[in-house]
Write an enzyme that holds these catalytic residues in place. Sequence first.
Site, mmCIF file in Angstrom:
data_model
loop_
_atom_site.group_PDB
_atom_site.id
_atom_site.type_symbol
_atom_site.label_atom_id
_atom_site.label_comp_id
_atom_site.label_asym_id
_atom_site.label_seq_id
_atom_site.Cartn_x
_atom_site.Cartn_y
_atom_site.Cartn_z
ATOM 1 N N ASN A 9 0.867 -1.179 0.000
ATOM 2 C CA ASN A 9 0.000 0.000 0.000
ATOM 3 C C ASN A 9 0.905 1.230 0.000
ATOM 4 O O ASN A 9 1.476 1.581 1.026
ATOM 5 C CB ASN A 9 -0.885 -0.021 1.257
ATOM 6 N N TRP A 10 1.006 1.841 -1.165
ATOM 7 C CA TRP A 10 1.940 2.972 -1.290
ATOM 8 C C TRP A 10 1.378 4.251 -0.683
ATOM 9 O O TRP A 10 2.079 5.264 -0.600
ATOM 10 C CB TRP A 10 2.263 3.234 -2.766
ATOM 11 N N LYS A 11 0.116 4.220 -0.334
ATOM 12 C CA LYS A 11 -0.557 5.408 0.218
ATOM 13 C C LYS A 11 -0.366 6.605 -0.732
ATOM 14 O O LYS A 11 -0.311 6.416 -1.935
ATOM 15 C CB LYS A 11 -0.056 5.711 1.629
ATOM 16 N N HIS A 94 -9.427 1.109 4.908
ATOM 17 C CA HIS A 94 -8.142 1.301 5.600
ATOM 18 C C HIS A 94 -8.365 2.251 6.776
ATOM 19 O O HIS A 94 -9.168 3.188 6.682
ATOM 20 C CB HIS A 94 -7.110 1.873 4.626
ATOM 21 N N GLU A 96 -6.778 4.682 7.824
ATOM 22 C CA GLU A 96 -6.591 6.107 7.500
ATOM 23 C C GLU A 96 -7.826 6.669 6.799
ATOM 24 O O GLU A 96 -8.179 7.831 6.988
ATOM 25 C CB GLU A 96 -5.329 6.290 6.638
ATOM 26 N N GLU A 166 -5.175 -5.088 10.741
ATOM 27 C CA GLU A 166 -4.186 -4.037 10.935
ATOM 28 C C GLU A 166 -4.461 -3.298 12.233
ATOM 29 O O GLU A 166 -5.262 -2.343 12.253
ATOM 30 C CB GLU A 166 -4.251 -3.037 9.773
ATOM 31 N N GLY A 172 2.569 2.224 10.723
ATOM 32 C CA GLY A 172 3.496 3.337 10.545
ATOM 33 C C GLY A 172 4.221 3.746 11.815
ATOM 34 O O GLY A 172 4.842 4.806 11.857
ATOM 35 N N SER A 213 3.643 -2.140 10.341
ATOM 36 C CA SER A 213 5.091 -2.126 10.532
ATOM 37 C C SER A 213 5.779 -3.435 10.135
ATOM 38 O O SER A 213 6.746 -3.859 10.772
ATOM 39 C CB SER A 213 5.434 -1.749 11.983
ATOM 40 N N GLY A 234 2.881 -1.134 4.285
ATOM 41 C CA GLY A 234 2.853 0.288 3.967
ATOM 42 C C GLY A 234 4.249 0.797 3.662
ATOM 43 O O GLY A 234 4.780 0.619 2.570
ATOM 44 N N GLY A 235 4.878 1.422 4.663
ATOM 45 C CA GLY A 235 6.181 2.070 4.486
ATOM 46 C C GLY A 235 7.213 1.229 3.754
ATOM 47 O O GLY A 235 7.902 1.728 2.849
HETATM 48 C C1 PEP Z 1 -0.716 0.168 6.134
HETATM 49 O O1 PEP Z 1 -0.878 1.369 6.026
HETATM 50 O O2 PEP Z 1 -1.558 -0.609 5.654
HETATM 51 C C2 PEP Z 1 0.458 -0.313 6.846
HETATM 52 C C3 PEP Z 1 0.453 -1.542 7.260
HETATM 53 O O3 PEP Z 1 1.476 0.596 7.026
HETATM 54 P P1 PEP Z 1 2.951 0.296 7.652
HETATM 55 O O4 PEP Z 1 3.432 -0.993 7.029
HETATM 56 O O5 PEP Z 1 3.765 1.462 7.249
HETATM 57 O O6 PEP Z 1 2.758 0.158 9.124
#
Ligand code: PEP
Length: 259
Positions: A9-11, A94, A96, A166, A172, A213, A234-235
């Site tokens: 997920n590049w956001k 999600h 967010e 999640e 994050g 994470s 994500g990141g």
């Molecule tokens: C996400 O936003 O779905 C996520 C899991 O982010 P991160 O891996 O950065 O915690």
Amino acid sequence: MRVPIVAGNWKMNKTVAEARDLVAEMIPFLRDVQGVKTVFCPPSPALLPVSAMLQGTDIGLGAQNMHWEEKGAFTGELAPAMVAEFCQYVILGHSERRMYFGETDETVNRKVRAAQAHDLIPIVCVGETLDENESGRTSEVVSRQLSAGLQDVDPASASRIVIAYEPIWAIGTGRAATGPDANRVVADVIRPALEKLFGAQTAQAIRVLYGGSVKAGNAAEFFAQPDIDGALVGGASLKADEFVKIVYVARAEVLKGGA
Ligand code: PEP
């Protein structure tokens, strides 16, 4: 046998030019990976160019959100048919989106049903806040998100739905859940909720990812869990070498008989 998914997920990161560079860097390493489904979820402007780059590979493409209506006066939104032109997957609900854009279990539910109607595979995100976790309400919150978010979905295609567990406190933050803790939520809360909705056979067929994470260094801990079928990343999905390593860790677990 649930084929694990590693979805990035590049956001709201990467211009089209940057997206092309990132995909070009990863394709040689990921194009033919067997036994693990890799999915890229770039921002909307990159969907068309990335879909062209993924032709002839086994890598899937997903959007990060969509509206449930077919078309009309919904400025700034993407209709299901627009997503389905390029993508096979769509991330829905999600945290967010829930936190910053007012998504509710009800809107997630409309979107899941719209995704099903367009043959898109929804990756439905659920998870509790830190406060809910610390006050022992994880089970209540996640069960509610599933029962409301998946209500009245077509049971015939329910096994195609993907759930991403999640925990919001892990997204994050660099503070991932432990593999056994995440597995416990999936085994004791998520699969029973899915069983209630769709029956035991479908509940066992639905893939449940962990997100929060995940990095190359901790991915094996999640993929080794019996009820976790991959990761939403994500990141770490923004760095080619890190994301490729995560997919390879998933592949290694499959070969060992884990994920
Ligand atoms: C996400 O936003 O779905 C996520 C899991 O982010 P991160 O891996 O950065 O915690």
